[in-house]
Every structure is written in structure tokens, then in C-alpha cells.
Design an enzyme around this catalytic site. Structure first.
Site, PDB file in Angstrom:
ATOM      1  N   ASN A  55      36.354  42.440  41.023  1.00 48.72           N
ATOM      2  CA  ASN A  55      36.407  43.741  40.351  1.00 48.72           C
ATOM      3  C   ASN A  55      36.678  43.584  38.868  1.00 48.72           C
ATOM      4  O   ASN A  55      37.351  42.661  38.438  1.00 48.72           O
ATOM      5  CB  ASN A  55      37.472  44.641  41.012  1.00 48.72           C
ATOM      6  CG  ASN A  55      38.835  44.521  40.348  1.00 48.72           C
ATOM      7  OD1 ASN A  55      39.109  45.168  39.328  1.00 48.72           O
ATOM      8  ND2 ASN A  55      39.684  43.643  40.890  1.00 48.72           N
ATOM      9  N   PHE A  92      41.472  49.346  34.643  1.00 51.62           N
ATOM     10  CA  PHE A  92      42.538  50.368  34.598  1.00 51.62           C
ATOM     11  C   PHE A  92      41.986  51.787  34.491  1.00 51.62           C
ATOM     12  O   PHE A  92      42.453  52.590  33.681  1.00 51.62           O
ATOM     13  CB  PHE A  92      43.499  50.119  33.424  1.00 51.62           C
ATOM     14  CG  PHE A  92      44.421  48.943  33.573  1.00 51.62           C
ATOM     15  CD1 PHE A  92      44.522  48.227  34.753  1.00 51.62           C
ATOM     16  CD2 PHE A  92      45.221  48.540  32.492  1.00 51.62           C
ATOM     17  CE1 PHE A  92      45.387  47.140  34.868  1.00 51.62           C
ATOM     18  CE2 PHE A  92      46.081  47.460  32.591  1.00 51.62           C
ATOM     19  CZ  PHE A  92      46.163  46.768  33.777  1.00 51.62           C
ATOM     20  N   SER A 122      46.401  41.663  34.651  1.00 55.08           N
ATOM     21  CA  SER A 122      45.029  42.086  34.943  1.00 55.08           C
ATOM     22  C   SER A 122      44.074  41.355  34.013  1.00 55.08           C
ATOM     23  O   SER A 122      44.309  41.303  32.811  1.00 55.08           O
ATOM     24  CB  SER A 122      44.879  43.591  34.746  1.00 55.08           C
ATOM     25  OG  SER A 122      43.496  43.901  34.753  1.00 55.08           O
ATOM     26  N   ASN A 179      41.147  42.361  33.335  1.00 57.20           N
ATOM     27  CA  ASN A 179      40.093  43.279  32.894  1.00 57.20           C
ATOM     28  C   ASN A 179      40.462  44.148  31.703  1.00 57.20           C
ATOM     29  O   ASN A 179      39.724  45.061  31.349  1.00 57.20           O
ATOM     30  CB  ASN A 179      39.670  44.160  34.075  1.00 57.20           C
ATOM     31  CG  ASN A 179      39.160  43.310  35.231  1.00 57.20           C
ATOM     32  OD1 ASN A 179      38.362  42.397  35.015  1.00 57.20           O
ATOM     33  ND2 ASN A 179      39.649  43.563  36.436  1.00 57.20           N
ATOM     34  N   THR A 180      41.616  43.899  31.099  1.00 51.02           N
ATOM     35  CA  THR A 180      41.988  44.562  29.851  1.00 51.02           C
ATOM     36  C   THR A 180      42.182  43.457  28.825  1.00 51.02           C
ATOM     37  O   THR A 180      43.117  42.655  28.967  1.00 51.02           O
ATOM     38  CB  THR A 180      43.289  45.390  30.031  1.00 51.02           C
ATOM     39  OG1 THR A 180      43.043  46.424  30.982  1.00 51.02           O
ATOM     40  CG2 THR A 180      43.746  46.001  28.711  1.00 51.02           C
ATOM     41  N   LYS A 193      54.416  41.273  37.477  1.00 49.53           N
ATOM     42  CA  LYS A 193      53.270  40.787  38.264  1.00 49.53           C
ATOM     43  C   LYS A 193      52.468  39.802  37.424  1.00 49.53           C
ATOM     44  O   LYS A 193      52.013  40.137  36.337  1.00 49.53           O
ATOM     45  CB  LYS A 193      52.388  41.962  38.694  1.00 49.53           C
ATOM     46  CG  LYS A 193      51.216  41.521  39.567  1.00 49.53           C
ATOM     47  CD  LYS A 193      50.573  42.696  40.256  1.00 49.53           C
ATOM     48  CE  LYS A 193      49.391  42.274  41.105  1.00 49.53           C
ATOM     49  NZ  LYS A 193      48.772  43.406  41.795  1.00 49.53           N
ATOM     50  N   ASN A 210      48.182  38.478  40.792  1.00 43.80           N
ATOM     51  CA  ASN A 210      46.989  39.305  40.568  1.00 43.80           C
ATOM     52  C   ASN A 210      45.702  38.553  40.980  1.00 43.80           C
ATOM     53  O   ASN A 210      45.785  37.494  41.609  1.00 43.80           O
ATOM     54  CB  ASN A 210      46.953  39.718  39.093  1.00 43.80           C
ATOM     55  CG  ASN A 210      46.470  41.141  38.918  1.00 43.80           C
ATOM     56  OD1 ASN A 210      45.435  41.518  39.464  1.00 43.80           O
ATOM     57  ND2 ASN A 210      47.211  41.926  38.173  1.00 43.80           N
TER      58      ASN A 210
HETATM   59  C1  LIG Z   1      39.390  46.819  43.210  1.00 46.53           C
HETATM   60  C2  LIG Z   1      40.725  46.252  42.829  1.00 46.53           C
HETATM   61  C3  LIG Z   1      41.495  46.894  41.863  1.00 46.53           C
HETATM   62  C4  LIG Z   1      42.736  46.357  41.505  1.00 46.53           C
HETATM   63  N1  LIG Z   1      43.496  47.006  40.575  1.00 46.53           N
HETATM   64  C5  LIG Z   1      44.718  46.535  40.255  1.00 46.53           C
HETATM   65  C6  LIG Z   1      45.541  47.236  39.339  1.00 46.53           C
HETATM   66  O1  LIG Z   1      45.197  48.305  38.837  1.00 46.53           O
HETATM   67  N2  LIG Z   1      46.755  46.687  39.039  1.00 46.53           N
HETATM   68  C7  LIG Z   1      47.197  45.526  39.601  1.00 46.53           C
HETATM   69  O2  LIG Z   1      48.318  45.081  39.311  1.00 46.53           O
HETATM   70  N3  LIG Z   1      46.445  44.863  40.497  1.00 46.53           N
HETATM   71  C8  LIG Z   1      45.227  45.337  40.823  1.00 46.53           C
HETATM   72  N4  LIG Z   1      44.462  44.668  41.741  1.00 46.53           N
HETATM   73  C9  LIG Z   1      44.954  43.384  42.296  1.00 46.53           C
HETATM   74  C10 LIG Z   1      45.638  43.555  43.647  1.00 46.53           C
HETATM   75  O3  LIG Z   1      46.785  44.341  43.532  1.00 46.53           O
HETATM   76  C11 LIG Z   1      46.028  42.176  44.219  1.00 46.53           C
HETATM   77  O4  LIG Z   1      46.980  41.591  43.362  1.00 46.53           O
HETATM   78  C12 LIG Z   1      44.837  41.233  44.369  1.00 46.53           C
HETATM   79  O5  LIG Z   1      43.698  41.930  44.800  1.00 46.53           O
HETATM   80  C13 LIG Z   1      45.127  40.078  45.342  1.00 46.53           C
HETATM   81  O6  LIG Z   1      45.417  40.561  46.624  1.00 46.53           O
HETATM   82  P1  LIG Z   1      44.320  40.632  47.818  1.00 46.53           P
HETATM   83  O7  LIG Z   1      43.670  39.296  47.898  1.00 46.53           O
HETATM   84  O8  LIG Z   1      45.095  41.023  49.025  1.00 46.53           O
HETATM   85  O9  LIG Z   1      43.341  41.694  47.410  1.00 46.53           O
HETATM   86  C14 LIG Z   1      43.217  45.174  42.115  1.00 46.53           C
HETATM   87  C15 LIG Z   1      42.435  44.550  43.097  1.00 46.53           C
HETATM   88  C16 LIG Z   1      41.210  45.069  43.459  1.00 46.53           C
HETATM   89  C17 LIG Z   1      40.402  44.371  44.525  1.00 46.53           C
END
Ligand SMILES: Cc1cc2nc3c(=O)[nH]c(=O)nc-3n(C[C@H](O)[C@H](O)[C@H](O)COP(=O)(O)O)c2cc1C
Length: 349
Positions: free
Chosen positions: A104, A108, A167, A169-170, A208, A237
Site C-alpha cells: 500500500n 495517510f 510510514s 508513504n509520507t 511505532k 510498520n
Molecule cells: C492498507 C494499509 C494501510 C495502513 N495504514 C497504516 C497507517 O495509517 N498507520 C500505521 O501506523 N500503519 C498502517 N499500516 C500498517 C499496519 O498497521 C501494520 O503495521 C502492517 O500492515 C504490518 O502488519 P500486517 O502484516 O498484519 O498487515 C497500514 C497497512 C496497510 C496494509
């Protein structure tokens, strides 16, 4: 069945539909009686079991109640920024089905702290412990002030706050993990919290982190967070790395990778941070939890609580109950009377 139907839709459409249904109480409700063995806690927050929802699924707190009904023991909303923002152009979310992963670059997208705060003010605290994940606007001239503004607005409404400096993406956000910048950010946030807490017990602040830190950077980061007195770490993350198992047309998509291929990287980082902090700092393990064995490995590597996002996409609405049942069987097999006894066992903690 439900999951298969959603997977026929483009990923962001499916996500929007799932949130809509969860927000209106139309999604299934699973009464979970988690075995007593699975009880745990982080930073003084008591949990019936370790599995919470990771940030990013419900950025605007639209479906909190529905998410607790799926069985999560805690839910983290956000990332929330001071002003609303639309995020990156679509498409920005990609399924890698064979790898049980997502990439992704949402960037934000969120409704901003005023709208999210108003929604949180209306929530019923009896649903369960809620965290707010906070960040900075993409075009911010003063990111530090953005974090402080979010903390001030959301602190009274939640049980803990997660500071997202990870993140991918910022642009520039991850640079806030550099020791001097992190120290400055944490000093400002902890001072703000002191004022907000007054005479009352302060609510936990967690950081985080990114799974892509170099080992030396992890040492420096552990030093800063422990000396500043942060309450815990969320590890972590999405990754910008692309493990060799990733194939297909989305392999080179820009963004953060989550799900199964992130598991090893994030669990090894968890183990290192458990050792670096001597097992004394509460760690929330996140990254690639799809099965009970993944959850168990993270507990053994030092996590006292866990979060998932991608696992919910691939294992469906019953993910929590299934993972917990598998985890419980593994704990029983290995003779652990309590999950908390197994925390950090592989790290020697
Ligand atoms: C579509 C998407 C959007 C995410 N947005 C955020 C976010 O806004 N803030 C954040 O701290 N992590 C964000 N994450 C990261 C997740 O919180 C998590 O740390 C990461 O996906 C790893 O866990 P997983 O393998 O169980 O998905 C996002 C993940 C995905 C897939």
C-alpha cells in the site's frame, strides 16, 4: 464466502465496503470466550487476549464497535493527521494473493483530527481499549507541531497513543526515527502529556517503528526511547524491502509491504529490540500474523500483545477466533499455563 466475495472487488473498494458494513453493525458478530491462558496486558492495559487490530484499517474510527465485535481485544484507529488529507492517487492498494501480502501507498488519507475526535467522543468505552495512531500532514511545515496537535486533541478520548514515525508513504516521516529528531519529538510529546495528565496517571505513549532500520539505528533508537521514558514500542510498520518470494505484476509497486513476507523480518526485529531493552519495555508485535504459529513466535520473541491487518484480509472475519484457537493449542502443547510466561522466552528475557 464473504471474504471470497470481497476479493472479487478491487482492494480499496472491498475495504470501503467492509468498513461500511462494520460501521453499520451489518458485519458478523463473534462471541469469543478466549481461554484464561491468553490473558495479557501492555502498559497497564488489561486484555482478554493478545490480538488487536493494527492501524490503517479504520483510519477515521468509522467502525470501531464492529471491529470489537469481530473479537479484537483492542483497536488502534488512525493514522490521524491534524488536517484532513486525501492521500495518494489511486490505485494505491494492491493484493499479492499468492504471497498473502499487500502493498500500500495510501499516504495517510484521513478525515483529520477534528472529525475523528468528534466520532471518538461518541464511543462507548465499554467496547474495549482503543488507541489512536498519530502522524503529520504531508505538506506540514512543522511535523513536530502536528504530532503535538494530534496528541492534545485525541489524548482525552483514547486509552493509548501510538506515535507513527514509520510510514513509508509520507516523504521524510521515517527520518523522525533518527536519534536527535526522535529525542526532540518525544521530549515535546512527553511534556504535552504531562500537562494533559495533570494529577492523573498518564496514558501510555508508544512509538511505532519501521522494520527497515539498520541494526545500529535500532541500538540508538532503543537508547532514546528508554532514556526518554516512552511506555512501549509497536514493532512495526510495513517494509519497503521486497523479499525474493515476491513475484507477479505488483512486485515493483511503490509502497509498504505487509503480510506473510513481512513476518520473518518483523519478528527478528522484535527479538533484537527485546534484547536491547532487556525485556523491560512492553513490545507490541505486528507484521505477517496469519496463523497461531506466527502469533506464538512473536510472543516468544518478546511481544506481550499483537496486532494484525493483512491477516484479516486473507483469513476473513473469523481470523481472530481462528488464530487464538491455534495459539492456545500451541501454548498448551508446550506446557505454558499462561501466555505471559512465554513472552520473550526466545530472547532470553
Ligand atoms: C492498507 C494499509 C494501510 C495502513 N495504514 C497504516 C497507517 O495509517 N498507520 C500505521 O501506523 N500503519 C498502517 N499500516 C500498517 C499496519 O498497521 C501494520 O503495521 C502492517 O500492515 C504490518 O502488519 P500486517 O502484516 O498484519 O498487515 C497500514 C497497512 C496497510 C496494509
Amino acid at each position: 464466502m464473504l471474504t471470497r466475495g470481497l476479493h472479487l472487488l478491487p482492494p480499496e473498494t472491498a475495504h470501503g465496503l467492509a468498513l461500511w458494513a462494520l460501521g453499520r453493525g451489518l458485519a458478523p458478530r463473534f462471541a469469543l470466550a478466549a481461554p484464561a491462558r491468553l490473558r495479557t496486558a501492555f502498559c497497564g492495559i488489561e486484555l482478554a487476549h493478545p490480538l488487536g487490530l493494527a492501524a490503517g484499517f479504520d483510519k477515521d474510527a468509522l467502525a470501531t464497535r464492529g471491529l470489537f465485535r469481530l473479537g479484537f481485544s483492542f483497536v488502534e484507529i488512525g493514522t490521524v493527521t491534524p488536517r484532513p488529507q486525501v492521500g495518494n492517487p489511486k490505485p494505491r492498494l494492491f493484493r499479492l494473493r499468492r504471497e498473502q501480502a499487500l502493498i500500500n501507498r495510501m499516504g495517510f488519507n484521513n478525515q483529520g483530527v477534528a472529525a475523528v475526535g468528534a466520532r471518538l467522543a461518541a464511543r462507548d468505552p465499554s467496547w474495549g481499549p482503543l488507541g489512536a495512531n498519530i502522524g503529520a500532514n504531508r505538506d506540514s511545515a512543522d511535523p513536530l507541531a502536528d504530532y503535538v496537535a494530534c496528541l492534545k486533541a485525541l489524548y482525552p478520548l483514547v486509552d493509548y497513543v501510538a506515535i507513527n514515525v514509520s510510514s513509508p508513504n509520507t516523504p521524510g516521516l521515517r527520518d523522525l526515527q533518527q536519534p536527535a529528531r526522535l529525542d526532540e519529538l518525544l521530549a515535546a510529546l512527553l511534556e504535552t502529556r504531562r500537562t494533559l495528565a495533570g494529577e492523573r496517571r498518564p496514558k501510555p505513549l508508544l512509538v511505532k517503528i519501521a522494520p527497515d532500520l539498520a541494526p545500529d539505528d535500532e541500538v540508538a533508537l532503543a537508547e532514546v526511547v528508554t532514556s526518554r521514558g516512552v511506555d512501549g514500542l509497536i514493532v512495526g510498520n510495513t517494509t519497503t524491502a521486497r523479499p525474493p518470494v515476491i513475484g507477479g505484476r505488483h512486485r515493483d509497486a511503490v509502497g509498504g509491504l505487509s503480510g506473510a513476507p513481512l513476518f520473518l523480518r518483523s519478528t527478528e526485529q522484535l527479538l533484537r529490540l527485546c534484547r536491547l531493552t532487556g525485556g523491560r519495555l512492553p513490545l507490541i508485535g505486528v507484521g505477517g500474523i496469519l496463523r497461531g504459529a506466527d502469533a506464538y513466535a512473536k510472543i516468544r520473541a518478546g511481544a506481550c500483545a499483537l496486532q494484525l491487518y493483512t491477516g484479516l484480509i486473507y483469513r476473513g472475519p473469523r481470523a481472530v477466533g481462528r488464530i487464538l484457537a491455534e495459539l492456545d493449542r500451541l501454548l498448551e502443547r508446550d506446557g505454558w499455563a499462561r501466555l505471559t510466561d512465554a513472552c520473550g522466552i526466545d530472547a532470553g528475557a
